[in-house]
Write a protein that holds these residues in place. Structure first.
Motif, mmCIF file in Angstrom:
data_model
loop_
_atom_site.group_PDB
_atom_site.id
_atom_site.type_symbol
_atom_site.label_atom_id
_atom_site.label_comp_id
_atom_site.label_asym_id
_atom_site.label_seq_id
_atom_site.Cartn_x
_atom_site.Cartn_y
_atom_site.Cartn_z
ATOM 1 N N ILE A 73 0.814 -1.218 0.000
ATOM 2 C CA ILE A 73 0.000 0.000 0.000
ATOM 3 C C ILE A 73 0.849 1.269 0.000
ATOM 4 C CG2 ILE A 73 -1.862 1.214 1.216
ATOM 5 C CD1 ILE A 73 -2.601 -1.632 0.273
ATOM 6 N N PRO A 74 0.731 2.109 -1.047
ATOM 7 C CA PRO A 74 1.440 3.386 -1.022
ATOM 8 C C PRO A 74 0.915 4.244 0.133
ATOM 9 C CG PRO A 74 0.423 2.978 -3.183
ATOM 10 C CD PRO A 74 -0.103 1.940 -2.246
ATOM 11 N N GLY A 75 1.786 4.977 0.752
ATOM 12 C CA GLY A 75 1.368 5.876 1.833
ATOM 13 C C GLY A 75 1.729 5.354 3.206
ATOM 14 N N LEU A 76 1.960 4.047 3.313
ATOM 15 C CA LEU A 76 2.374 3.482 4.604
ATOM 16 C C LEU A 76 3.886 3.329 4.610
ATOM 17 C CD1 LEU A 76 -0.192 0.538 5.042
ATOM 18 C CD2 LEU A 76 -0.291 2.802 6.103
ATOM 19 N N PRO A 135 8.422 2.601 1.902
ATOM 20 C CA PRO A 135 8.849 2.391 0.518
ATOM 21 C C PRO A 135 10.147 1.589 0.475
ATOM 22 C CG PRO A 135 8.668 4.747 1.068
ATOM 23 C CD PRO A 135 8.505 4.002 2.326
ATOM 24 N N PHE A 139 2.206 14.035 -2.556
ATOM 25 C CA PHE A 139 1.480 13.902 -1.279
ATOM 26 C C PHE A 139 1.192 12.454 -0.874
ATOM 27 C CE2 PHE A 139 -0.197 17.994 -3.116
ATOM 28 C CZ PHE A 139 0.578 18.825 -2.330
ATOM 29 N N VAL A 140 1.765 11.461 -1.595
ATOM 30 C CA VAL A 140 1.579 10.071 -1.142
ATOM 31 C C VAL A 140 2.158 9.951 0.275
ATOM 32 C CG1 VAL A 140 2.190 7.660 -1.526
ATOM 33 C CG2 VAL A 140 1.629 9.140 -3.468
ATOM 34 N N TYR A 141 3.339 10.515 0.432
ATOM 35 C CA TYR A 141 3.933 10.615 1.769
ATOM 36 C C TYR A 141 4.017 12.088 2.137
ATOM 37 C CZ TYR A 141 5.046 5.709 1.390
ATOM 38 O OH TYR A 141 4.931 4.358 1.263
#
Lengths: 333, 348
Positions: free
Chosen positions: A146-149, A247, B343-345
């Motif tokens: 999952i992108p964002g974690l 990532p 903005f993903v991270y």
């Protein structure tokens, strides 16, 4: 124990986690812990020992509501707190899949950066002892999709300590995965309190020139042991500990494989769409395959849930001998 | 429970409560504010409906026509530092908090100047400067977040409250019940506002639950609750005000269940009369007689607070603003390919 050079000596993995949490309690008044059984060693080993006495107003034992508690951690993090949410067994955390995957992971993106989620979710891998299919899972590959974690998997005391602090300080949602099979391993180290999690890279934990072995968490620990055994039969293995699996940064691995020309991946989750698949495909896409002396291979869990039979458990989990055996095959030994 | 069932009988019947509102002790300014805000929400939604129909708006829009009274009343009670969370149908929530329509419209069009920099469109909205902490379209997805926000407010000893707007459908999700339990046990300043419009997308509540009242779950969790006519802005305001005042003082949760009706279908501009059980032209006409704007307007005219000219003036003024801000949004820059992974991270 601390000596003159600020070295922490003889610190076990679980003590390292406790030390990191203690540091965070002291440094940030908005740091709070929520979870089930956080005041009981039955759930969390000695990693939270005495916090209920030292910080009774900052540690919250919650109802059995994984979904709500994780979501509440996300919500509290939107309004000034730095919550640390504990799942004593990763299997139960699946109840919180919506909160983690749909909310926490997406929040920075869907708000166009107007808001962020500085929550850390600690997932404990707790397996063996005939606990069977629903009490033994390592689901890191699933969340790493999952992108964002940010997914952190320390293999030793130093990383457990330093990367936990970095996880809590991160303004992104982090899943910090620790493994109870590592809790007793001891190490001396110089703590680092200033790591930026976004800048953390994989690390070579043993230098070598004949084969690159890539792993994380308990698998990295096993690989290191295997590496020592291999050196006794003149196989020099380079062991890379991933540390953060999402990532995923692969530059170091590629550099190593270009040198050793052999790649073995060890992972404590399943094969299909798993972490090991990702490592091998990333490497294969980015190097000239003709330089490889053998095809990359991997050691993962068999394609089945964890068995309850203690006899089958011996076949189920990767171990040092298996890694040694597989590595030897690269050299026809 | 007997009381809940008794109230339910009246509140779910569209033939009831279409008379004049009791203006009580409300001052003229306040009444006109309520009327203007409801008109503003209605006109914005009509504007969006038209532009969705014309395919100018690409994302789905869940419009709130008929439900304006709820956000108007609650929104006027929000103070700085409160945290409001919405859901897939949240235009009225954010407009009632005086969001800037330029950025709101830009977001509906997924443009760069939008509230969410174009990453949200209608279904994901945020405007923290106006206390709106976020809305998302996963049913009940924001309930635990609002609970956590309430937890944070109490932990920081703030005199603020957290508000979660939810529908009757969200009460069928497990996390709602976990949240009621947690908020009650920890005495969190969390206000559940349940807009019971009888439909979860196109399924009527009678097809989904053994009772039509969500308040029964508050009762089960020892949480104070009110069951109210959702199309009576004054009644909602009065009850919400006393509940919220107590919440700010005592740190405690509460639930307000308002019975209302969605004048349009689940999504976009159509009335969708043919897709749900128990949704007929006759019923819609009955509920439109209870329209929250018309009821307040008629009451104000009857009491000689305003006349029709005044009403038309309000409408014209708001329409001028809508047209101006819509033009701004249309001219706002589009996103570019390089914006895909921004903005993903939060930390690069």
């Amino acid at each position: 124990m601390k000596n003159k050079n600020n070295l922490l000596v003889n610190i076990s993995y679980s003590e390292a986690i406790r030390k990191a949490l203690l540091y965070l309690f002291k440094k940030d008044k908005n740091f709070v812990i929520l979870g089930q059984g956080v005041t009981s060693p039955w759930y969390v080993g000695n990693t939270l020992k005495d916090f209920d006495k030292i910080y009774p107003n900052r540690i919250f034992d919650t109802p059995v509501s994984e979904s709500l508690v994780t979501g509440a951690g996300v919500g509290a993090s939107l309004v000034g707190l730095r919550p640390f949410i504990i799942h004593p067994r990763m299997d139960f955390m699946l109840y919180a899949a919506d909160t983690i995957i749909n909310q926490a992971a997406k929040w920075s993106y869907i708000t166009g950066g107007a808001s962020c989620v500085p929550v850390t979710i600690r997932a404990i891998i707790n397996r063996g002892g005939s606990q069977g299919a629903q009490h033994s899972q390592s689901l890191h590959s699933l969340f790493a999709h999952i992108p964002g974690l940010r997914i952190v998997m320390p293999s030793n005391s130093k990383d457990a300590h330093d990367l936990l602090i970095a996880s809590v300080k991160s303004n992104d949602p982090v899943i910090f995965i620790d493994d109870r099979w590592l809790y007793e391993n001891k190490q001396k180290f110089k703590p680092d309190y200033k790591i930026n999690l976004a800048k953390v890279n994989p690390k070579i934990i043993k230098k070598g020139k004949h084969i690159t072995i890539v792993a994380s968490s308990y698998s990295a620990h096993l690989s290191l042991e295997a590496g020592i055994k291999l050196s006794k039969i003149n196989i020099s293995a380079e062991i890379i500990d991933l540390r953060v699996i999402n990532p995923l940064k692969v530059d170091l691995i590629i550099k190593s494989v270009k040198k050793t020309k052999r790649l073995l991946v060890v992972d404590g989750s399943w094969e299909n769409c798993g972490l090991s698949s990702q490592i091998i495909s990333s490497v294969c896409q980015k190097i000239n395959l003709n330089i490889l002396k053998c095809n990359p291979t991997r050691i993962t869990l068999p394609n089945s849930p964890a068995p309850s039979s203690h006899i089958l458990e011996n076949f189920y989990y990767p171990n040092v001998d298996l890694i040694v055996k597989k590595a030897k095959k690269y050299f026809n030994k | 429970m007997r009381l809940i069932n008794k109230k339910l009988k009246f509140l779910t019947n569209p033939a009831r409560y279409s008379d004049f509102l009791n203006l009580g002790k409300f001052k003229k300014d306040k009444l006109i504010y309520f009327l203007s805000m409801m008109i503003k929400i209605r006109l914005v939604e009509e504007h969006l409906a038209m532009n969705k129909k014309n395919n100018i708006i690409k994302s789905p829009v869940h419009l709130c026509n008929g439900q304006e009274a709820i956000a108007t009343a609650i929104g006027s009670l929000i103070k700085k530092g409160d945290t409001v969370f919405g859901n897939h149908r949240s235009h009225h929530h954010i407009i009632s908090l005086n969001t800037n329509l330029k950025y709101f419209f830009s977001e509906i069009l997924a443009k760069k100047n939008g509230l969410n920099k174009g990453n949200g469109a209608s279904m994901h909205l945020i405007d923290k400067s106006n206390s709106f902490y976020g809305s998302v379209p996963i049913v009940a997805g924001t309930i635990p977040l609002a609970t956590g926000a309430a937890f944070s407010l109490k932990y920081q000893k703030k005199k603020n409250i957290s508000i979660i707007y939810m529908g009757d459908g969200a009460s069928e999700e497990g996390v709602f019940h976990e949240s009621l339990n947690f908020a009650s046990y920890y005495k969190l300043p969390l206000l559940f506002v349940v807009e019971n419009n009888f439909y979860s997308s196109n399924l009527h509540i009678s097809q989904r639950q053994p009772s039509q009242s969500i308040s029964r779950f508050a009762l089960a969790n020892k949480i104070k609750f009110k069951m109210l006519d959702g199309n009576n802005v004054l009644e909602i305001y009065n009850h919400a005000q006393s509940l919220i005042n107590a919440m700010r003082k005592n740190y405690e949760p509460a639930l307000i269940e308002v019975f209302t009706y969605r004048q349009l279908g689940h999504v976009d501009w159509r009335e969708d009369l043919d897709v749900g059980v128990d949704r007929s032209k006759e019923k819609l006409i009955l509920w439109k007689k209870k329209d929250p704007i018309i009821r307040l307007l008629r009451s104000l005219i009857k009491n000689k607070f305003i006349n029709m000219n005044f009403y038309n003036d309000i409408k014209n003024k708001i329409n001028t603003i809508i047209n101006r801000d819509w033009k701004y949004a249309i001219k706002s820059p589009d996103l570019k390919e390089r914006d895909l992974t921004r903005f993903v991270y939060h930390e690069e």
